[in-house]
Design a protein around this motif. Structure first.
Motif, PDB file in Angstrom:
ATOM      1  N   ASP A 126       1.395  15.887 -16.332  1.00 35.34           N
ATOM      2  CA  ASP A 126      -0.023  16.185 -16.537  1.00 35.34           C
ATOM      3  C   ASP A 126      -0.490  15.739 -17.920  1.00 35.34           C
ATOM      4  OD1 ASP A 126       1.543  18.029 -17.767  1.00 35.34           O
ATOM      5  OD2 ASP A 126       0.425  19.791 -17.101  1.00 35.34           O
ATOM      6  N   SER A 127       0.385  15.797 -18.916  1.00 34.90           N
ATOM      7  CA  SER A 127       0.024  15.306 -20.245  1.00 34.90           C
ATOM      8  C   SER A 127      -0.189  13.787 -20.222  1.00 34.90           C
ATOM      9  CB  SER A 127       1.114  15.664 -21.249  1.00 34.90           C
ATOM     10  OG  SER A 127       0.870  15.074 -22.512  1.00 34.90           O
ATOM     11  N   TRP A 128       0.650  13.095 -19.502  1.00 31.87           N
ATOM     12  CA  TRP A 128       0.519  11.634 -19.402  1.00 31.87           C
ATOM     13  C   TRP A 128      -0.770  11.254 -18.677  1.00 31.87           C
ATOM     14  CZ3 TRP A 128       1.542   8.777 -14.652  1.00 31.87           C
ATOM     15  CH2 TRP A 128       1.473   7.384 -14.823  1.00 31.87           C
ATOM     16  N   LEU A 129      -1.085  11.982 -17.580  1.00 31.73           N
ATOM     17  CA  LEU A 129      -2.330  11.713 -16.863  1.00 31.73           C
ATOM     18  C   LEU A 129      -3.538  11.996 -17.752  1.00 31.73           C
ATOM     19  CD1 LEU A 129      -1.477  13.196 -13.333  1.00 31.73           C
ATOM     20  CD2 LEU A 129      -1.595  10.776 -13.979  1.00 31.73           C
ATOM     21  N   GLU A 130      -3.434  13.030 -18.582  1.00 30.45           N
ATOM     22  CA  GLU A 130      -4.517  13.351 -19.505  1.00 30.45           C
ATOM     23  C   GLU A 130      -4.716  12.217 -20.529  1.00 30.45           C
ATOM     24  OE1 GLU A 130      -7.218  16.607 -20.967  1.00 30.45           O
ATOM     25  OE2 GLU A 130      -6.275  16.050 -19.073  1.00 30.45           O
ATOM     26  N   ARG A 131      -3.620  11.705 -21.065  1.00 27.87           N
ATOM     27  CA  ARG A 131      -3.727  10.609 -22.028  1.00 27.87           C
ATOM     28  C   ARG A 131      -4.234   9.323 -21.354  1.00 27.87           C
ATOM     29  NH1 ARG A 131      -4.151  11.319 -27.089  1.00 27.87           N
ATOM     30  NH2 ARG A 131      -3.403   9.175 -27.343  1.00 27.87           N
ATOM     31  N   TYR A 132      -3.817   9.111 -20.109  1.00 23.37           N
ATOM     32  CA  TYR A 132      -4.258   7.921 -19.369  1.00 23.37           C
ATOM     33  C   TYR A 132      -5.772   7.988 -19.148  1.00 23.37           C
ATOM     34  CZ  TYR A 132      -2.470   3.849 -16.820  1.00 23.37           C
ATOM     35  OH  TYR A 132      -2.146   2.565 -16.453  1.00 23.37           O
ATOM     36  N   ALA A 133      -6.251   9.176 -18.742  1.00 23.11           N
ATOM     37  CA  ALA A 133      -7.690   9.328 -18.505  1.00 23.11           C
ATOM     38  C   ALA A 133      -8.476   9.154 -19.795  1.00 23.11           C
ATOM     39  CB  ALA A 133      -7.962  10.695 -17.883  1.00 23.11           C
ATOM     40  N   GLN A 134      -7.916   9.662 -20.918  1.00 22.18           N
ATOM     41  CA  GLN A 134      -8.588   9.494 -22.208  1.00 22.18           C
ATOM     42  C   GLN A 134      -8.671   8.013 -22.581  1.00 22.18           C
ATOM     43  OE1 GLN A 134      -6.426  10.721 -25.684  1.00 22.18           O
ATOM     44  NE2 GLN A 134      -8.286  11.584 -26.639  1.00 22.18           N
ATOM     45  N   ARG A 135      -7.583   7.276 -22.254  1.00 22.23           N
ATOM     46  CA  ARG A 135      -7.586   5.842 -22.578  1.00 22.23           C
ATOM     47  C   ARG A 135      -8.643   5.110 -21.772  1.00 22.23           C
ATOM     48  NH1 ARG A 135      -8.235   1.448 -23.640  1.00 22.23           N
ATOM     49  NH2 ARG A 135      -6.790  -0.222 -24.200  1.00 22.23           N
ATOM     50  N   LEU A 136      -8.885   5.543 -20.535  1.00 28.80           N
ATOM     51  CA  LEU A 136      -9.871   4.904 -19.680  1.00 28.80           C
ATOM     52  C   LEU A 136     -11.272   5.470 -19.871  1.00 28.80           C
ATOM     53  CD1 LEU A 136      -7.821   4.636 -16.347  1.00 28.80           C
ATOM     54  CD2 LEU A 136      -8.157   2.878 -18.094  1.00 28.80           C
ATOM     55  N   ARG A 137     -11.395   6.490 -20.745  1.00 29.56           N
ATOM     56  CA  ARG A 137     -12.677   7.100 -21.080  1.00 29.56           C
ATOM     57  C   ARG A 137     -13.318   7.767 -19.866  1.00 29.56           C
ATOM     58  NH1 ARG A 137     -13.015   8.089 -26.001  1.00 29.56           N
ATOM     59  NH2 ARG A 137     -15.318   8.038 -25.916  1.00 29.56           N
ATOM     60  N   ILE A 138     -12.472   8.400 -19.009  1.00 24.15           N
ATOM     61  CA  ILE A 138     -12.988   9.147 -17.863  1.00 24.15           C
ATOM     62  C   ILE A 138     -12.309  10.510 -17.830  1.00 24.15           C
ATOM     63  CG2 ILE A 138     -13.499   7.086 -16.516  1.00 24.15           C
ATOM     64  CD1 ILE A 138     -10.957   7.607 -14.912  1.00 24.15           C
ATOM     65  N   ASN A 139     -12.850  11.366 -16.972  1.00 21.48           N
ATOM     66  CA  ASN A 139     -12.274  12.691 -16.790  1.00 21.48           C
ATOM     67  C   ASN A 139     -10.974  12.593 -16.008  1.00 21.48           C
ATOM     68  OD1 ASN A 139     -12.123  15.292 -14.870  1.00 21.48           O
ATOM     69  ND2 ASN A 139     -12.956  15.824 -16.887  1.00 21.48           N
ATOM     70  N   THR A 140     -10.069  13.558 -16.232  1.00 18.38           N
ATOM     71  CA  THR A 140      -8.759  13.545 -15.558  1.00 18.38           C
ATOM     72  C   THR A 140      -8.925  13.665 -14.046  1.00 18.38           C
ATOM     73  OG1 THR A 140      -7.783  14.587 -17.494  1.00 18.38           O
ATOM     74  CG2 THR A 140      -6.486  14.625 -15.481  1.00 18.38           C
ATOM     75  N   LEU A 141      -9.859  14.530 -13.589  1.00 16.94           N
ATOM     76  CA  LEU A 141     -10.048  14.676 -12.142  1.00 16.94           C
ATOM     77  C   LEU A 141     -10.559  13.364 -11.535  1.00 16.94           C
ATOM     78  CD1 LEU A 141     -11.690  18.225 -12.058  1.00 16.94           C
ATOM     79  CD2 LEU A 141      -9.309  17.627 -11.653  1.00 16.94           C
ATOM     80  N   ASP A 142     -11.494  12.689 -12.237  1.00 18.09           N
ATOM     81  CA  ASP A 142     -11.973  11.408 -11.727  1.00 18.09           C
ATOM     82  C   ASP A 142     -10.861  10.364 -11.723  1.00 18.09           C
ATOM     83  OD1 ASP A 142     -14.459  12.513 -11.439  1.00 18.09           O
ATOM     84  OD2 ASP A 142     -15.128  11.899 -13.451  1.00 18.09           O
ATOM     85  N   PHE A 143      -9.974  10.446 -12.738  1.00 16.94           N
ATOM     86  CA  PHE A 143      -8.874   9.489 -12.790  1.00 16.94           C
ATOM     87  C   PHE A 143      -7.924   9.675 -11.608  1.00 16.94           C
ATOM     88  CE2 PHE A 143      -4.567   8.489 -14.578  1.00 16.94           C
ATOM     89  CZ  PHE A 143      -4.698   7.115 -14.491  1.00 16.94           C
ATOM     90  N   VAL A 144      -7.640  10.923 -11.272  1.00 17.53           N
ATOM     91  CA  VAL A 144      -6.760  11.186 -10.124  1.00 17.53           C
ATOM     92  C   VAL A 144      -7.420  10.698  -8.841  1.00 17.53           C
ATOM     93  CG1 VAL A 144      -5.626  12.996  -8.782  1.00 17.53           C
ATOM     94  CG2 VAL A 144      -5.586  13.094 -11.271  1.00 17.53           C
ATOM     95  N   ASP A 145      -8.735  10.929  -8.714  1.00 20.01           N
ATOM     96  CA  ASP A 145      -9.434  10.416  -7.527  1.00 20.01           C
ATOM     97  C   ASP A 145      -9.398   8.893  -7.502  1.00 20.01           C
ATOM     98  OD1 ASP A 145      -9.973  12.992  -6.863  1.00 20.01           O
ATOM     99  OD2 ASP A 145     -12.021  12.992  -7.660  1.00 20.01           O
ATOM    100  N   TYR A 146      -9.548   8.284  -8.665  1.00 18.25           N
ATOM    101  CA  TYR A 146      -9.564   6.820  -8.745  1.00 18.25           C
ATOM    102  C   TYR A 146      -8.193   6.258  -8.343  1.00 18.25           C
ATOM    103  CZ  TYR A 146      -9.340   2.204 -10.928  1.00 18.25           C
ATOM    104  OH  TYR A 146      -9.153   0.867 -11.163  1.00 18.25           O
ATOM    105  N   LEU A 147      -7.126   6.982  -8.658  1.00 15.99           N
ATOM    106  CA  LEU A 147      -5.797   6.511  -8.275  1.00 15.99           C
ATOM    107  C   LEU A 147      -5.595   6.524  -6.763  1.00 15.99           C
ATOM    108  CD1 LEU A 147      -3.553   8.246 -10.979  1.00 15.99           C
ATOM    109  CD2 LEU A 147      -4.132   5.824 -10.827  1.00 15.99           C
ATOM    110  N   GLY A 148      -6.403   7.294  -6.051  1.00 18.90           N
ATOM    111  CA  GLY A 148      -6.252   7.410  -4.602  1.00 18.90           C
ATOM    112  C   GLY A 148      -5.610   8.709  -4.176  1.00 18.90           C
ATOM    113  N   LEU A 149      -5.711   9.747  -5.030  1.00 20.87           N
ATOM    114  CA  LEU A 149      -5.151  11.076  -4.726  1.00 20.87           C
ATOM    115  C   LEU A 149      -6.256  12.110  -4.857  1.00 20.87           C
ATOM    116  CD1 LEU A 149      -1.847  10.717  -6.787  1.00 20.87           C
ATOM    117  CD2 LEU A 149      -2.101  10.483  -4.318  1.00 20.87           C
ATOM    118  N   PRO A 150      -7.256  12.062  -3.959  1.00 20.38           N
ATOM    119  CA  PRO A 150      -8.421  12.951  -4.131  1.00 20.38           C
ATOM    120  C   PRO A 150      -8.091  14.429  -3.934  1.00 20.38           C
ATOM    121  CG  PRO A 150      -8.533  11.784  -2.033  1.00 20.38           C
ATOM    122  CD  PRO A 150      -7.384  11.183  -2.771  1.00 20.38           C
TER     123      PRO A 150
END
Length: 858
Positions: free
Chosen positions: A22-46
Motif C-alpha cells: 500500500d505504501s508503494w501504491l501511494e508513492r506511485y499515485a503521488q508520482r502520477l499526480r492522482i489519487n490512490t483510489l483512482d490509480f487502483v481503478d486505472y490499473l484495472g482493479l476497480p
C-alpha cells in the motif's frame, strides 16, 4: 522489472527494499499526480483496495499488477503479509480479514513507523512495521510509534475517503473534526517525537534477538517455539509490573527507564498493542531466558511468582499452576520444574524428571509405559544396580527388594501412572518396604537422577527379551518346570557332586525360573536362605545345563529370545555414575575364583561388600565352585574271580549278562559290579529304547513260556537280557493271567485304597496318595497344618512326634507330585494347587468317618 508491453504504464516507480504494497501504491499515485483510489481503478482493479491487497493478493490482482507495472509476482507477494500468514499473522482465506495473531495481539491492520526512516526514505512504509514483533528501529535506535502525536489515531498508510486528493505519504491522513468539519490531520510524521534507545540497552538487544530467532525463519519449529516463550513471558512481565512492581528486581527498572521511564499502559485495548508494552515485555523475556545474563534467575523467579502473591508465601504444590505455563513452551516449563525440584516428592521428581537437565511435563501414554515395562525384568539388572549403589557400606539390607523398587520407580518418569500401578504392572509386591529400604540406603538425588536416566535409556534402545510375556508364562510357581533329571544326575556325578536329590532338583528349577524371569521367582525382599550359596557355588557344567534347560523351555513355547541378557556398557555412556566395581576384568575375577574361596575372602580382596560381589558375579555370569578333592596316592582294588577284568568282560560283553546277575554270581552288590566295569574300562551297554522289548517279544511265545512251561518272570527276563519287572509289565499289558510261585505268596504291589468304598471319584493327585501305605494317617496330619505358625507347632499341638509328622507331610507332597504347603509363610499356608487337594482330603475323611460310624451302629 519485466520487459515493456502495451499494457504497461510508461512511468515507473520501483518499490524500496522491504516496502509495503500500500505504501508503494501511494508513492506511485503521488508520482502520477492522482489519487490512490483512482490509480487502483486505472490499473484495472476497480473493486480492490490497497488496504486489502497489502494483506494478500488475489491471483487476478497479482497478474494485473505484474502486467501493468512490470514488478515480478514474487516481489509483489513479498510486499504483503502473506509470507507471514500462519506464523506471525492470521489471514482469513476467503475474506482476507486479519484474525487474532498467535503471539502479540497486534493484528496488522495498522502500521507502526519510525520517524527517522520516513524522513530518510521519503515516507516509504516498511511491511515489517505491521508485525507485532516490530517495536524498535535498530538502524536509528528509536522506539517505534503507532499513533500520530497530534490526533492520537493510527495513521493510515494509503489515502482513503471521499475527497480524492493527491497522496502525501509523509503526513498523517487521518480524518479529524475541526471547527465542525471533517479535515485531515496532515501532521508531518517524520517529525514525530520518539524515545531514543541506548545502543547497548536491553530493548535494542531484544529486537536483535527477535529478528534473528523469530523473524528470520518464522515458519520454523524453533522460531515458533521461541516466539511463544518470549510472548508468554513478556505478557506475564507486563502483568507483574502492575501487580508487584515494588518487588521487581533492578533490571525491570532499567528496562522501563530505557523506554522513557513510564509504566506501560493498562487499558485493555492497549495492553499489548503498542510498541512500548511489547518492547518492555520482550526485553524482560529475553533477559529471563538468557542464562548468561546476571539477572536471569532473579528475574525468572519474579516472573514465576508474578501472579499477585508475595514471593515469600509458599504454595501447596510447585506444579499446581503448571498448566497455565504451557503456552510458554517446553524450555520454560523445564526451567520451572528444575527450580521446583527441591520441593517435590521422589515420585514427582521422577515423573517430571526435575533431577535431570531434561525436566518436562509427562508426555508418555499408558501404552508406552507398558512397552517400557515389557523391556524390564522384575528386578533391576545387576550391572545397573551396581551403578546405583554407594561405593562402600557396612550393611546393605533387602537388596532384592531394592532392585524391585528400582524397576517400579523406572516406570514413573515421563508417564501418567503412579507407583501402585507400576507395582502391579511389574507383578511385584511390598512396594512400601522396598522403597523405604532404597531411600534409607541410597541418596534420593542419586535415585531421582539415575533412575530417570535408566528409564530414558530403556526407551531409546530395543531389548531382545519380552519380560512381560515371560512373567505371564513362568511367574506362577505352582506351574512346575520340567527338567531332564537323568542328564542332571549325570552332570552332577561327572564332577563328583550329589546335587541331584529332590531338594537340589527343586533348587535347579528355581534357578531355571530365575533365568527365565530375569528376577528371583519369590517376589519378597529376600531370596531363600540357600540361594546365595547355591548360585555362588554353581558348577560351570551345571550352569550350562540349567541354561540349556531354560532354552529348551523357551523353544517349547516358540520363543526365540536369549535365555539371559544384560544391557551393554555403552548404553550408559555420558551418564555420570560410579564405575568402581565394574572396572574389574573378568579374567581377574576368574583367577580369584579358581580355587573356590569363600565369598567373604573374595569381597575383601576386591574391596567390595557381599551384595556388590554377588551383583558383580551375576552380571558376569560366573561362580566359584569348589574344586574336587584329590583321592590320594592309593591304588585300585584288585579284582579276582568273576570280577577279574577278563572274566568280567566275558560275562558282560560276550554272554551279555546283566549287572545284577553278575553280582549274584560273584556274591557282591550291583554297585561293586558297576565300579569293576568302570575300573576295567568296559563301556556300559546303552539302555534299551522305549518299546523295543514289546516289539521284539511275541505275546504267544511269552504265554507259552510263562503258563505252559511254568517259567518265572525273572527266568524269562534273564533269557531276554532284561529284568523280571519288565516281563511282569508285559504280562499285565497283554492281559496274560499271572500264576503264583509254588510255596511263595508275593506281597501286593500297592496297598489298599482306604477310599475305595466311597461313592466319590478321586482326583489324580489323591489317587496317587491313597495307594501309599499310611496314606490315611498322613492325610489326617496334613489337613491340620494350615493355620499353625510352623510344622513344629502343629506337631506339638497334635501330640505327634516331629519326625513322624514331617514324614506324613513328605508322603503327601511326594505322592501328589507338587508342593502342597508354603512353609516360608508364617503361619503356614497352602499353595494354589494344594488348596483343592486339602479340601478334597477333608471331604473324603469326613465321608469315611461317617461310613465307619454307620457300620458300627448297624
Amino acid at each position: 522489472m519485466t520487459g515493456w508491453s502495451d499494457e504497461r504504464i510508461p512511468i515507473t516507480v520501483a518499490p524500496a527494499p522491504g516496502e509495503a504494497l500500500d505504501s508503494w501504491l501511494e508513492r506511485y499515485a503521488q508520482r502520477l499526480r492522482i489519487n490512490t483510489l483512482d490509480f487502483v481503478d486505472y490499473l484495472g482493479l476497480p473493486r480492490s483496495s490497497a488496504r486489502t491487497m497489502v494483506r494478500r493478493l488475489a491471483d487476478d490482482e497479482r497478474d494485473v499488477l505484474q502486467r501493468r507495472t512490470g514488478i515480478k509476482a514474487e516481489q509483489l507477494t513479498a510486499m504483503t503479509l502473506e509470507p507471514y500468514d500462519g506464523s506471525l499473522v492470521r489471514i482469513d482465506p476467503v475474506t482476507r480479514r486479519l484474525r487474532c495473531p498467535p503471539t502479540w495481539r497486534h493484528y496488522g491492520n495498522t502500521s507502526r513507523y519510525c520517524p527517522a526512516c520516513l524522513k530518510e526514505q521519503q515516507a516509504r512504509w516498511q511491511v515489517r512495521w505491521r508485525l507485532g514483533w516490530a517495536f524498535a528501529c535498530t538502524r536509528h535506535h528509536l522506539l517505534l510509534l503507532d499513533l500520530c502525536p497530534q490526533c492520537q489515531n493510527a495513521p493510515p498508510v494509503a489515502t482513503r475517503g471521499r475527497h480524492r486528493v493527491v497522496p502525501r505519504p509523509e503526513t498523517c491522513r487521518s480524518w479529524i473534526i475541526q471547527r465542525g468539519q471533517d479535515v485531515r490531520c496532515d501532521f508531518p510524521l517524520a517529525h514525530a517525537p520518539a524515545v531514543r534507545l541506548p545502543a547497548d540497552g536491553s530493548v535494542l538487544e531484544a529486537q536483535h534477538v527477535v529478528d534473528t530467532s523469530v523473524l528470520a525463519d518464522h515458519h520454523g519449529a524453533a522460531s515458533l517455539q521461541r516466539g511463544g516463550e518470549l510472548a508468554f513471558l513478556g505478557r506475564r512481565a507486563l502483568r507483574a509490573i502492575h501487580a508487584q512492581l515494588e518487588l521487581a528486581p533492578p533490571v525491570v527498572g532499567r528496562v522501563l527507564e530505557e523506554c522513557g521511564g513510564t509504566t506501560p499502559r493498562v487499558a485493555a485495548t492497549r495492553e499489548v498493542h503498542d510498541p512500548h508494552n511489547i518492547a518492555v515485555g520482550t526485553a524482560l523475556a529475553v533477559i529471563a531466558t538468557d542464562l548468561d545474563h546476571p539477572s536471569c534467575d532473579e528475574l525468572f523467579a519474579w516472573l514465576h511468582r508474578g501472579n499477585g502473591q508475595p514471593i515469600g508465601i509458599p504454595r501447596d504444590h510447585p506444579t499446581s499452576d503448571l498448566g497455565n505455563w504451557r503456552p510458554a513452551g517446553p524450555r520454560v516449563i523445564s526451567r520451572i520444574l528444575k527450580a521446583s525440584d527441591g520441593q517435590l516428592t521422589l515420585k514427582a521428581r521422577l515423573r517430571y524428571r526435575t533431577a535431570t537437565p531434561d525436566a518436562a511435563s509427562p508426555a508418555l501414554t499408558e501404552e508406552q509405559v507398558s512397552q517400557r515395562a515389557a523391556k524390564l525384568p522384575g528386578m533391576l539388572w545387576a550391572s545397573w544396580m551396581l551403578r546405583l549403589l554407594p561405593a562402600k557400606a557396612a550393611h546393605q539390607p533387602r537388596i532384592g527388594g531394592m532392585r524391585r523398587a528400582c524397576v517400579n520407580l523406572m516406570l514413573i518418569p515421563a508417564g501418567p501412572i503412579g507407583h501402585r500401578e507400576a507395582t502391579r504392572l511389574m507383578d511385584n509386591s511390598h512396594f512400601r518396604s522396598q522403597q523405604e529400604a532404597l531411600l534409607s540406603f541410597v541418596d534420593e538425588d542419586h535415585i531421582a537422577s539415575t533412575l530417570t536416566h535408566f528409564a530414558h535409556v530403556v526407551d531409546l534402545h530395543s531389548v531382545p527379551i519380552n519380560y512381560a510375556r515371560r512373567r505371564a508364562l513362568f511367574a506362577d510357581e505352582s506351574v512346575a518346570l520340567c527338567l531332564d533329571e537323568r542328564r542332571h544326575w549325570e552332570i552332577c556325578r561327572s564332577f563328583g557332586s550329589r546335587q541331584f536329590t529332590p531338594v537340589h532338583r527343586e533348587r535347579a528349577r528355581w534357578q531355571v525360573r530365575r533365568l527365565l524371569l530375569g528376577a528371583e521367582p519369590h517376589r519378597g525382599n529376600h531370596p531363600p536362605p540357600w540361594a546365595h550359596r547355591f548360585t555362588y557355588r554353581l558348577h560351570p557344567d551345571l550352569r550350562a545345563f540349567l541354561t540349556d534347560q531354560a532354552a529348551a523351555i523357551l523353544a517349547a513355547h516358540r520363543i526365540k529370545e536369549p535365555v539371559w541378557w544384560e544391557p551393554p556398557d555403552d548404553w550408559l555412556n555420558g551418564i555420570a555414575l560410579p564405575v568402581a566395581p565394574l572396572d574389574i576384568t573378568t579374567e581377574c575375577l576368574a583367577a580369584l575364583l579358581t580355587t573356590g574361596p569363600p565369598a567373604s575372602d573374595v569381597a575383601k580382596e576386591l574391596g567390595l561388600t557381599m551384595h556388590q560381589l554377588r551383583l558383580l558375579l551375576e552380571s558376569r555370569g560366573v561362580s566359584a565352585p569348589k574344586p574336587p578333592e584329590p583321592r590320594g596316592p592309593g591304588h585300585l582294588t584288585p579284582r579276582k574271580g568273576d570280577l577279574a577284568p577278563d572274566r568280567l568282560r566275558h560275562l558282560y560283553v560276550e554272554r551279555r549278562m546283566q549287572q545284577k546277575d553278575i553280582a549274584a554270581l560273584a556274591g557282591c552288590s550291583p554297585a561293586i559290579v558297576r565300579y569293576s566295569l568302570r575300573e576295567a574300562a568296559i563301556p556300559l551297554r546303552p539302555r534299551r529304547a522305549a518299546g523295543e522289548l514289546a516289539r521284539s517279544v511275541d505275546p504267544a511265545w511269552l504265554a507259552t513260556e510263562y503258563h505252559v512251561k511254568r517259567r518265572t518272570a525273572a527266568d524269562i527276563g534273564r533269557e531276554l537280557n532284561t529284568s523280571g519287572n519288565s516281563i511282569t509289565n508285559l504280562l499285565d499289558a497283554w492281559e496274560i493271567p499271572r500264576h503264583p510261585i509254588s510255596g511263595h505268596a508275593p506281597p501286593p504291589r500297592i496297598h489298599t485304597n482306604p477310599f475305595d468304598g466311597l461313592p466319590v471319584k478321586l482326583s489324580p493327585a489323591m489317587r496317587r496318595i491313597s495307594i501309599r501305605q499310611n496314606s490315611l494317617t498322613a492325610l489326617r496330619s496334613a489337613v491340620q497344618v494350615p493355620g499353625y505358625p510352623t510344622r513344629r507347632a502343629a506337631a506339638l499341638t497334635l501330640g505327634i512326634p516331629r519326625t513322624t509328622f514331617n514324614a506324613h507331610l513328605r508322603l503327601v507332597e511326594d505322592s501328589a507330585g507338587f508342593a502342597v504347603f508354603n512353609h516360608r509363610k508364617r503361619p503356614v499356608t497352602l499353595t494354589p494347587r494344594g488348596q483343592p487337594l486339602i479340601r478334597e482330603a477333608k471331604r473324603l475323611i469326613a465321608l469315611l468317618d461317617e461310613s465307619r460310624a454307620a457300620r458300627q451302629e448297624g
